[in-house]
Motif scaffolding. Sequence first.
Motif, PDB file in Angstrom:
ATOM      1  N   VAL A   1    -103.437  84.007  55.847  1.00 16.35           N
ATOM      2  CA  VAL A   1    -104.311  84.861  55.039  1.00 16.35           C
ATOM      3  C   VAL A   1    -103.985  84.650  53.568  1.00 16.35           C
ATOM      4  O   VAL A   1    -102.818  84.650  53.166  1.00 16.35           O
ATOM      5  N   SER A   2    -105.046  84.458  52.765  1.00 16.92           N
ATOM      6  CA  SER A   2    -104.881  84.358  51.319  1.00 16.92           C
ATOM      7  C   SER A   2    -105.946  85.207  50.652  1.00 16.92           C
ATOM      8  O   SER A   2    -106.920  85.616  51.282  1.00 16.92           O
ATOM      9  N   ALA A   3    -105.750  85.472  49.355  1.00 16.24           N
ATOM     10  CA  ALA A   3    -106.659  86.334  48.613  1.00 16.24           C
ATOM     11  C   ALA A   3    -106.972  85.712  47.262  1.00 16.24           C
ATOM     12  O   ALA A   3    -106.193  84.912  46.735  1.00 16.24           O
ATOM     13  N   ILE A   4    -108.113  86.098  46.734  1.00 20.60           N
ATOM     14  CA  ILE A   4    -108.458  85.774  45.361  1.00 20.60           C
ATOM     15  C   ILE A   4    -108.517  87.106  44.624  1.00 20.60           C
ATOM     16  O   ILE A   4    -109.266  88.016  45.009  1.00 20.60           O
ATOM     17  N   LEU A   5    -107.681  87.220  43.604  1.00 20.32           N
ATOM     18  CA  LEU A   5    -107.598  88.453  42.835  1.00 20.32           C
ATOM     19  C   LEU A   5    -108.550  88.387  41.647  1.00 20.32           C
ATOM     20  O   LEU A   5    -108.876  87.297  41.158  1.00 20.32           O
ATOM     21  N   VAL A   6    -108.970  89.537  41.184  1.00 17.69           N
ATOM     22  CA  VAL A   6    -109.840  89.609  40.014  1.00 17.69           C
ATOM     23  C   VAL A   6    -109.092  89.025  38.812  1.00 17.69           C
ATOM     24  O   VAL A   6    -107.938  89.376  38.555  1.00 17.69           O
ATOM     25  N   GLY A   7    -109.719  88.080  38.130  1.00 10.32           N
ATOM     26  CA  GLY A   7    -109.103  87.445  36.970  1.00 10.32           C
ATOM     27  C   GLY A   7    -108.232  86.252  37.305  1.00 10.32           C
ATOM     28  O   GLY A   7    -107.680  85.617  36.417  1.00 10.32           O
ATOM     29  N   VAL A   8    -108.091  85.930  38.592  1.00 10.11           N
ATOM     30  CA  VAL A   8    -107.285  84.782  39.011  1.00 10.11           C
ATOM     31  C   VAL A   8    -108.183  83.874  39.837  1.00 10.11           C
ATOM     32  O   VAL A   8    -108.737  84.308  40.847  1.00 10.11           O
ATOM     33  N   ASN A   9    -108.345  82.628  39.428  1.00  7.95           N
ATOM     34  CA  ASN A   9    -109.250  81.711  40.125  1.00  7.95           C
ATOM     35  C   ASN A   9    -108.502  80.776  41.069  1.00  7.95           C
ATOM     36  O   ASN A   9    -108.747  79.581  41.085  1.00  7.95           O
ATOM     37  N   ALA A  10    -107.591  81.334  41.841  1.00  4.03           N
ATOM     38  CA  ALA A  10    -106.839  80.535  42.804  1.00  4.03           C
ATOM     39  C   ALA A  10    -106.575  81.375  44.046  1.00  4.03           C
ATOM     40  O   ALA A  10    -106.474  82.595  43.968  1.00  4.03           O
ATOM     41  N   GLU A  11    -106.468  80.692  45.201  1.00  2.78           N
ATOM     42  CA  GLU A  11    -106.102  81.374  46.434  1.00  2.78           C
ATOM     43  C   GLU A  11    -104.600  81.632  46.428  1.00  2.78           C
ATOM     44  O   GLU A  11    -103.812  80.709  46.255  1.00  2.78           O
ATOM     45  N   LEU A  12    -104.232  82.887  46.609  1.00  2.98           N
ATOM     46  CA  LEU A  12    -102.831  83.251  46.682  1.00  2.98           C
ATOM     47  C   LEU A  12    -102.489  83.651  48.110  1.00  2.98           C
ATOM     48  O   LEU A  12    -103.148  84.523  48.678  1.00  2.98           O
ATOM     49  N   PRO A  13    -101.473  83.020  48.726  1.00  3.06           N
ATOM     50  CA  PRO A  13    -101.109  83.405  50.092  1.00  3.06           C
ATOM     51  C   PRO A  13    -100.618  84.850  50.128  1.00  3.06           C
ATOM     52  O   PRO A  13     -99.857  85.274  49.266  1.00  3.06           O
ATOM     53  N   VAL A  14    -101.110  85.610  51.117  1.00  4.82           N
ATOM     54  CA  VAL A  14    -100.694  87.008  51.251  1.00  4.82           C
ATOM     55  C   VAL A  14     -99.975  87.276  52.568  1.00  4.82           C
ATOM     56  O   VAL A  14     -99.485  88.377  52.774  1.00  4.82           O
ATOM     57  N   GLY A  15     -99.907  86.295  53.447  1.00  2.00           N
ATOM     58  CA  GLY A  15     -99.135  86.479  54.666  1.00  2.00           C
ATOM     59  C   GLY A  15     -99.685  85.721  55.847  1.00  2.00           C
ATOM     60  O   GLY A  15    -100.695  85.024  55.753  1.00  2.00           O
ATOM     61  N   ILE A  16     -98.976  85.860  56.956  1.00  2.00           N
ATOM     62  CA  ILE A  16     -99.384  85.251  58.222  1.00  2.00           C
ATOM     63  C   ILE A  16     -99.380  86.320  59.303  1.00  2.00           C
ATOM     64  O   ILE A  16     -98.681  87.316  59.209  1.00  2.00           O
ATOM     65  N   ALA A  17    -100.206  86.089  60.297  1.00  2.00           N
ATOM     66  CA  ALA A  17    -100.230  86.936  61.485  1.00  2.00           C
ATOM     67  C   ALA A  17    -100.092  85.980  62.660  1.00  2.00           C
ATOM     68  O   ALA A  17    -100.821  85.011  62.772  1.00  2.00           O
ATOM     69  N   GLN A  18     -99.161  86.252  63.526  1.00  2.00           N
ATOM     70  CA  GLN A  18     -98.791  85.291  64.541  1.00  2.00           C
ATOM     71  C   GLN A  18     -99.079  85.789  65.949  1.00  2.00           C
ATOM     72  O   GLN A  18     -98.675  86.888  66.328  1.00  2.00           O
ATOM     73  N   LEU A  19     -99.815  84.973  66.722  1.00  2.00           N
ATOM     74  CA  LEU A  19    -100.010  85.220  68.149  1.00  2.00           C
ATOM     75  C   LEU A  19     -98.803  84.641  68.859  1.00  2.00           C
ATOM     76  O   LEU A  19     -98.386  83.519  68.557  1.00  2.00           O
ATOM     77  N   ARG A  20     -98.247  85.381  69.787  1.00  2.00           N
ATOM     78  CA  ARG A  20     -97.082  84.864  70.495  1.00  2.00           C
ATOM     79  C   ARG A  20     -97.313  84.921  71.992  1.00  2.00           C
ATOM     80  O   ARG A  20     -98.028  85.766  72.488  1.00  2.00           O
ATOM     81  N   VAL A  21     -96.631  84.031  72.684  1.00  2.00           N
ATOM     82  CA  VAL A  21     -96.635  84.028  74.140  1.00  2.00           C
ATOM     83  C   VAL A  21     -95.426  84.822  74.594  1.00  2.00           C
ATOM     84  O   VAL A  21     -94.349  84.670  74.063  1.00  2.00           O
ATOM     85  N   ARG A  22     -95.637  85.690  75.578  1.00  2.00           N
ATOM     86  CA  ARG A  22     -94.503  86.477  76.099  1.00  2.00           C
ATOM     87  C   ARG A  22     -93.716  85.695  77.097  1.00  2.00           C
ATOM     88  O   ARG A  22     -94.184  84.902  77.804  1.00  2.00           O
TER      89      ARG A  22
END
Length: 161
Positions: free
Chosen positions: A140-161
Amino acid sequence: MDKTLIYTAVFTLTMAVSVPGTYANPSLQSDKSPHVIGFIEFPQGIRHWRILRHTLKIEVPQQSKAVSQLIIQAPSNIILRDDIDVSDQSGKKVDTKVSINGQKATLVFIEQVEPGTTLTIDMNKVKKTTPTNGDKMYKVSAILVGVNAELPVGIAQLRVR
């Protein structure tokens, strides 16, 4: 002796079932940038289920700039659909323009998401093309107001049990 064995077995099974099948981590541990705070797969823990709902929670801290877009890159075994609902912490729907391009969903907010908001993103009717084998990650990444670049905001992970 038998009661102790039964209680131990029940405790062990309870602990094994309570371990989540998914988890999320922010990219930056900061109070000044948006970050992923949660991820839920529903139904949870059914490895061979094909149609699912994946829900991301993203916090935009008070010290952050407002968010104009979110970009969600799905794992290789997931097909995204444009059936995505976005709401804030009060449950109020956030007007969003959704576009899907392969494994990537771009969410453009009609009105910028202000600092102090927690977003819930329900990706409905996502499809697993194959069972999850190994760890698979949403990036997941975001574009903030006033910033013209994708900034990473984190990962969400699917896992096998």
